[in-house]
Design a protein around this motif. Sequence first.
Motif, short mmCIF file in Angstrom:
data_model
loop_
_atom_site.label_atom_id
_atom_site.label_comp_id
_atom_site.label_asym_id
_atom_site.label_seq_id
_atom_site.Cartn_x
_atom_site.Cartn_y
_atom_site.Cartn_z
N MET A 1 15.62 5.36 -2.79
CA MET A 1 15.14 5.60 -2.98
C MET A 1 14.39 4.20 -2.42
SD MET A 1 11.68 4.99 -6.32
CE MET A 1 12.41 6.43 -6.86
N THR A 2 13.64 4.16 -0.94
CA THR A 2 13.42 3.46 0.51
C THR A 2 12.57 2.43 -1.09
OG1 THR A 2 13.48 4.08 2.19
CG2 THR A 2 12.35 2.93 2.89
N PRO A 3 12.76 0.87 -1.10
CA PRO A 3 12.61 0.07 -2.06
C PRO A 3 10.73 -0.16 -0.68
CG PRO A 3 13.96 -1.43 -0.34
CD PRO A 3 14.51 0.50 -0.64
N GLN A 4 9.63 -0.74 -1.31
CA GLN A 4 8.79 -1.01 -0.71
C GLN A 4 8.90 -2.22 -0.39
OE1 GLN A 4 5.84 1.56 -1.21
NE2 GLN A 4 4.97 -0.38 0.53
N PRO A 5 8.33 -2.59 0.88
CA PRO A 5 8.02 -3.97 1.50
C PRO A 5 7.32 -4.49 0.94
CG PRO A 5 8.09 -2.29 3.31
CD PRO A 5 8.32 -1.24 2.56
N PRO A 6 7.79 -5.90 0.62
CA PRO A 6 6.72 -6.80 -0.20
C PRO A 6 5.38 -7.48 0.34
CG PRO A 6 8.76 -7.72 0.26
CD PRO A 6 8.76 -6.62 1.25
N GLU A 7 5.90 -7.41 1.83
CA GLU A 7 4.54 -8.11 2.09
C GLU A 7 3.78 -6.73 2.34
OE1 GLU A 7 7.88 -7.83 3.65
OE2 GLU A 7 8.47 -10.16 3.88
N ALA A 8 3.57 -5.82 2.37
CA ALA A 8 3.07 -4.66 2.98
C ALA A 8 2.77 -4.81 1.28
CB ALA A 8 3.59 -3.14 3.04
N LEU A 9 3.16 -4.88 0.58
CA LEU A 9 2.64 -4.42 -1.10
C LEU A 9 1.79 -5.53 -1.02
CD1 LEU A 9 2.28 -2.76 -4.06
CD2 LEU A 9 4.16 -4.55 -4.73
N ASP A 10 2.04 -6.76 -0.91
CA ASP A 10 0.99 -7.63 -1.49
C ASP A 10 -0.37 -7.71 -0.54
OD1 ASP A 10 2.41 -8.84 -2.54
OD2 ASP A 10 3.26 -10.65 -1.67
N ALA A 11 -0.47 -7.00 0.30
CA ALA A 11 -1.33 -7.06 1.55
C ALA A 11 -2.36 -5.89 0.61
CB ALA A 11 -1.45 -6.62 2.67
N LEU A 12 -1.91 -4.42 0.53
CA LEU A 12 -2.75 -3.61 -0.22
C LEU A 12 -2.80 -4.16 -1.93
CD1 LEU A 12 -3.74 -0.98 -0.91
CD2 LEU A 12 -1.02 -0.72 -1.13
N PHE A 13 -2.71 -5.14 -2.33
CA PHE A 13 -2.61 -5.37 -3.37
C PHE A 13 -4.28 -6.61 -3.39
CE2 PHE A 13 -2.82 -9.12 -6.80
CZ PHE A 13 -3.22 -8.47 -7.63
N ARG A 14 -4.22 -7.57 -2.36
CA ARG A 14 -5.14 -8.05 -2.35
C ARG A 14 -5.80 -7.62 -1.76
NH1 ARG A 14 -7.01 -12.29 2.33
NH2 ARG A 14 -7.34 -14.00 1.52
N LEU A 15 -6.41 -6.37 -1.05
CA LEU A 15 -7.72 -5.53 -0.91
C LEU A 15 -7.75 -5.03 -1.74
CD1 LEU A 15 -8.98 -4.37 2.04
CD2 LEU A 15 -6.94 -2.15 1.84
N ILE A 16 -6.99 -4.68 -2.23
CA ILE A 16 -7.96 -3.90 -3.94
C ILE A 16 -8.57 -4.74 -4.16
CG2 ILE A 16 -6.99 -2.36 -6.03
CD1 ILE A 16 -6.56 -0.68 -3.23
N ASP A 17 -7.78 -5.93 -3.96
CA ASP A 17 -8.42 -6.78 -5.29
C ASP A 17 -9.69 -7.84 -5.17
OD1 ASP A 17 -7.95 -8.20 -8.50
OD2 ASP A 17 -7.14 -10.44 -7.00
N LEU A 18 -9.40 -7.86 -4.02
CA LEU A 18 -11.17 -7.79 -3.35
C LEU A 18 -12.20 -7.29 -3.52
CD1 LEU A 18 -10.30 -9.77 -0.04
CD2 LEU A 18 -10.70 -11.17 -2.32
N LEU A 19 -11.23 -5.35 -2.92
CA LEU A 19 -12.75 -4.53 -3.76
C LEU A 19 -13.54 -4.75 -4.57
CD1 LEU A 19 -10.95 -2.34 -1.13
CD2 LEU A 19 -13.23 -3.20 -0.67
N GLY A 20 -12.67 -4.76 -5.67
CA GLY A 20 -12.80 -5.39 -6.47
C GLY A 20 -13.78 -5.81 -6.83
N VAL A 21 -13.97 -7.49 -6.66
CA VAL A 21 -14.49 -8.56 -6.49
C VAL A 21 -16.05 -8.99 -6.29
CG1 VAL A 21 -14.54 -10.95 -6.15
CG2 VAL A 21 -12.69 -10.57 -6.93
N LEU A 22 -15.91 -8.09 -4.56
CA LEU A 22 -17.13 -7.60 -3.79
C LEU A 22 -17.99 -6.75 -4.59
CD1 LEU A 22 -18.79 -7.28 -1.83
CD2 LEU A 22 -17.59 -6.01 -0.38
N GLY A 23 -17.48 -5.46 -4.91
CA GLY A 23 -17.87 -4.29 -5.74
C GLY A 23 -19.15 -4.87 -6.91
N ASN A 24 -17.82 -5.54 -7.77
CA ASN A 24 -18.40 -6.51 -9.23
C ASN A 24 -19.70 -7.04 -8.55
OD1 ASN A 24 -17.77 -4.95 -11.95
ND2 ASN A 24 -15.62 -4.99 -10.60
N ALA A 25 -19.49 -8.62 -7.93
CA ALA A 25 -20.39 -9.23 -7.57
C ALA A 25 -21.47 -8.61 -7.09
CB ALA A 25 -19.64 -9.82 -6.20
N VAL A 26 -22.02 -7.30 -6.12
CA VAL A 26 -22.73 -6.79 -5.70
C VAL A 26 -23.68 -6.41 -7.00
CG1 VAL A 26 -23.74 -4.68 -4.46
CG2 VAL A 26 -21.90 -5.66 -3.37
#
Length: 237
Positions: free
Chosen positions: A1-26
């Motif tokens: 199983m190919t390990p997930q690159p940590p940089e890509a995972l961190d970027a996706l996590f940050r995007l998901i987290d910020l989308l949640g912030v934006l949605g709830n703020a609206v």
Amino acid sequence: MTPQPPEALDALFRLIDLLGVLGNAVLGGALARRARLDLVGLGTLAILSGLGGGLIRDTLLQQGTPVALTDYAYIATALAGAGIAFLLEVEGRGWHRTYLVVDALALGCWAAAGAQKTLDAGLGWLPAVLLGAITAVGGGTVRDLVLGRRPGIFGGPLYATCALVASGVMVLLDQLGHPSAGLVATTATGAGLTLLARWRGWQLPEPPGWQPASVMRRYSASRRGRRGDRGRNDPVQ
């Protein structure tokens, strides 16, 4: 199983987290408008709604200062959500449908982010599921309490339950070695279940009403009935 690159995972996590912030703020800003709060009230409610769940999550994890206070993108995103709410029309059928979709997507995003961050902190599956759900519903609960409303998690269509199920999906896929797919699948699961629960009217069963006075009245009536039955069955002297 190919390990997930940590940089890509961190970027996706940050995007998901910020989308949640934006949605709830609206959503928080829109409810502030409907409550006829001023600009300060609108901005405050948007920030509380947008950042509340993440602040609760990070405080419970005790992994340092909450990210919302160290990464300016979080406060900026919450304020952007407030601006969107200020400019949008928050009445009518179109807004109602938009509200439901944004709310569902925000729940899915934050269930994914909360569960993943808990796993990254080295905690087990159960804390990950719990903190995923708390992250998803925390901001909305704080928002409702400030507005003097009963939080949505305490009645109505399934909401916190959808967050728990979605967080479980994140834990499962992370354990299988697919954290990036887990973030996407969890967001979709949380949003889809929330929308489906609203459409179908799914609710948890309510406990039966229990009032001591009515219970005692029923008990006394049944006692009198039994005594009457015994009297009718007694042999005639």
